[in-house]
Motif scaffolding. Structure first.
Motif, PDB file in Angstrom:
ATOM      1  N   THR A  16      -1.511   4.808 -36.932  1.00  0.00           N
ATOM      2  CA  THR A  16      -0.608   5.949 -36.842  1.00  0.00           C
ATOM      3  C   THR A  16       0.781   5.530 -36.368  1.00  0.00           C
ATOM      4  O   THR A  16       1.783   6.133 -36.739  1.00  0.00           O
ATOM      5  CB  THR A  16      -1.188   7.009 -35.874  1.00  0.00           C
ATOM      6  N   TYR A  17       0.845   4.475 -35.555  1.00  0.00           N
ATOM      7  CA  TYR A  17       2.109   4.033 -34.973  1.00  0.00           C
ATOM      8  C   TYR A  17       2.754   2.863 -35.706  1.00  0.00           C
ATOM      9  O   TYR A  17       3.754   2.329 -35.245  1.00  0.00           O
ATOM     10  CB  TYR A  17       1.905   3.680 -33.495  1.00  0.00           C
ATOM     11  N   VAL A  18       2.205   2.478 -36.853  1.00  0.00           N
ATOM     12  CA  VAL A  18       2.789   1.390 -37.637  1.00  0.00           C
ATOM     13  C   VAL A  18       3.938   1.952 -38.468  1.00  0.00           C
ATOM     14  O   VAL A  18       3.770   2.903 -39.223  1.00  0.00           O
ATOM     15  CB  VAL A  18       1.729   0.731 -38.554  1.00  0.00           C
ATOM     16  N   ASP A  19       5.109   1.359 -38.299  1.00  0.00           N
ATOM     17  CA  ASP A  19       6.280   1.765 -39.066  1.00  0.00           C
ATOM     18  C   ASP A  19       6.349   0.991 -40.376  1.00  0.00           C
ATOM     19  O   ASP A  19       6.570   1.572 -41.431  1.00  0.00           O
ATOM     20  CB  ASP A  19       7.551   1.536 -38.247  1.00  0.00           C
ATOM     21  N   SER A  20       6.155  -0.330 -40.310  1.00  0.00           N
ATOM     22  CA  SER A  20       6.216  -1.144 -41.522  1.00  0.00           C
ATOM     23  C   SER A  20       5.442  -2.446 -41.331  1.00  0.00           C
ATOM     24  O   SER A  20       5.165  -2.860 -40.220  1.00  0.00           O
ATOM     25  CB  SER A  20       7.663  -1.452 -41.895  1.00  0.00           C
ATOM     26  N   GLN A  32       5.718  -3.919 -37.623  1.00  0.00           N
ATOM     27  CA  GLN A  32       6.686  -3.267 -36.754  1.00  0.00           C
ATOM     28  C   GLN A  32       6.156  -1.883 -36.414  1.00  0.00           C
ATOM     29  O   GLN A  32       5.795  -1.105 -37.297  1.00  0.00           O
ATOM     30  CB  GLN A  32       8.055  -3.144 -37.422  1.00  0.00           C
ATOM     31  N   LEU A  33       6.110  -1.601 -35.122  1.00  0.00           N
ATOM     32  CA  LEU A  33       5.640  -0.305 -34.658  1.00  0.00           C
ATOM     33  C   LEU A  33       6.796   0.687 -34.619  1.00  0.00           C
ATOM     34  O   LEU A  33       7.972   0.292 -34.623  1.00  0.00           O
ATOM     35  CB  LEU A  33       5.010  -0.439 -33.275  1.00  0.00           C
ATOM     36  N   LYS A  34       6.490   1.961 -34.575  1.00  0.00           N
ATOM     37  CA  LYS A  34       7.525   3.001 -34.578  1.00  0.00           C
ATOM     38  C   LYS A  34       8.454   2.896 -33.383  1.00  0.00           C
ATOM     39  O   LYS A  34       9.597   3.307 -33.466  1.00  0.00           O
ATOM     40  CB  LYS A  34       6.880   4.377 -34.642  1.00  0.00           C
ATOM     41  N   GLY A  35       8.012   2.307 -32.293  1.00  0.00           N
ATOM     42  CA  GLY A  35       8.856   2.118 -31.115  1.00  0.00           C
ATOM     43  C   GLY A  35       9.771   0.911 -31.220  1.00  0.00           C
ATOM     44  O   GLY A  35      10.557   0.636 -30.329  1.00  0.00           O
ATOM     45  N   GLY A  36       9.651   0.140 -32.321  1.00  0.00           N
ATOM     46  CA  GLY A  36      10.511  -1.013 -32.535  1.00  0.00           C
ATOM     47  C   GLY A  36       9.872  -2.350 -32.216  1.00  0.00           C
ATOM     48  O   GLY A  36      10.414  -3.398 -32.536  1.00  0.00           O
ATOM     49  N   HIS A  56       0.333   2.165 -45.599  1.00  0.00           N
ATOM     50  CA  HIS A  56       1.665   1.969 -45.023  1.00  0.00           C
ATOM     51  C   HIS A  56       2.468   1.090 -45.984  1.00  0.00           C
ATOM     52  O   HIS A  56       1.985   0.090 -46.478  1.00  0.00           O
ATOM     53  CB  HIS A  56       1.578   1.324 -43.641  1.00  0.00           C
ATOM     54  N   ASN A  59       7.104  -3.620 -46.603  1.00  0.00           N
ATOM     55  CA  ASN A  59       8.562  -3.806 -46.739  1.00  0.00           C
ATOM     56  C   ASN A  59       8.902  -5.263 -46.684  1.00  0.00           C
ATOM     57  O   ASN A  59       8.437  -6.021 -45.959  1.00  0.00           O
ATOM     58  CB  ASN A  59       9.317  -3.051 -45.644  1.00  0.00           C
TER      59      ASN A  59
END
Length: 59
Positions: A16-20, A32-36, A56, A59
């Motif tokens: 859920t917290y994986v950004d890319s 990269q997690l959503k928090g950076g 996900h 990128n």
């Protein structure tokens, strides 16, 4: 219920917290997690992690 993904011997990630997901080379991958925060995926787990985090965007 959320299932966590083991990305290395010492790290579990909640998808859920994986950004890319960034493939660096055929033997390196970073998440990269959503928090950076950026976490390295162990070489041994790259294949499994790629399949588990397929929803996900790579990128």
């Amino acid at each position: 219920m959320t299932s966590f993904v083991r990305i290395s011997k010492g790290a579990l990630v909640n998808p859920t917290y994986v950004d890319s997901v960034h493939p660096i080379s055929s033997t390196r991958m970073e998440i990269q997690l959503k928090g950076g925060q950026v976490l390295a995926v162990s070489r041994r787990r790259i294949g499994t992690v790629s399949l588990q985090l397929k929803p996900h965007a790579l990128n």
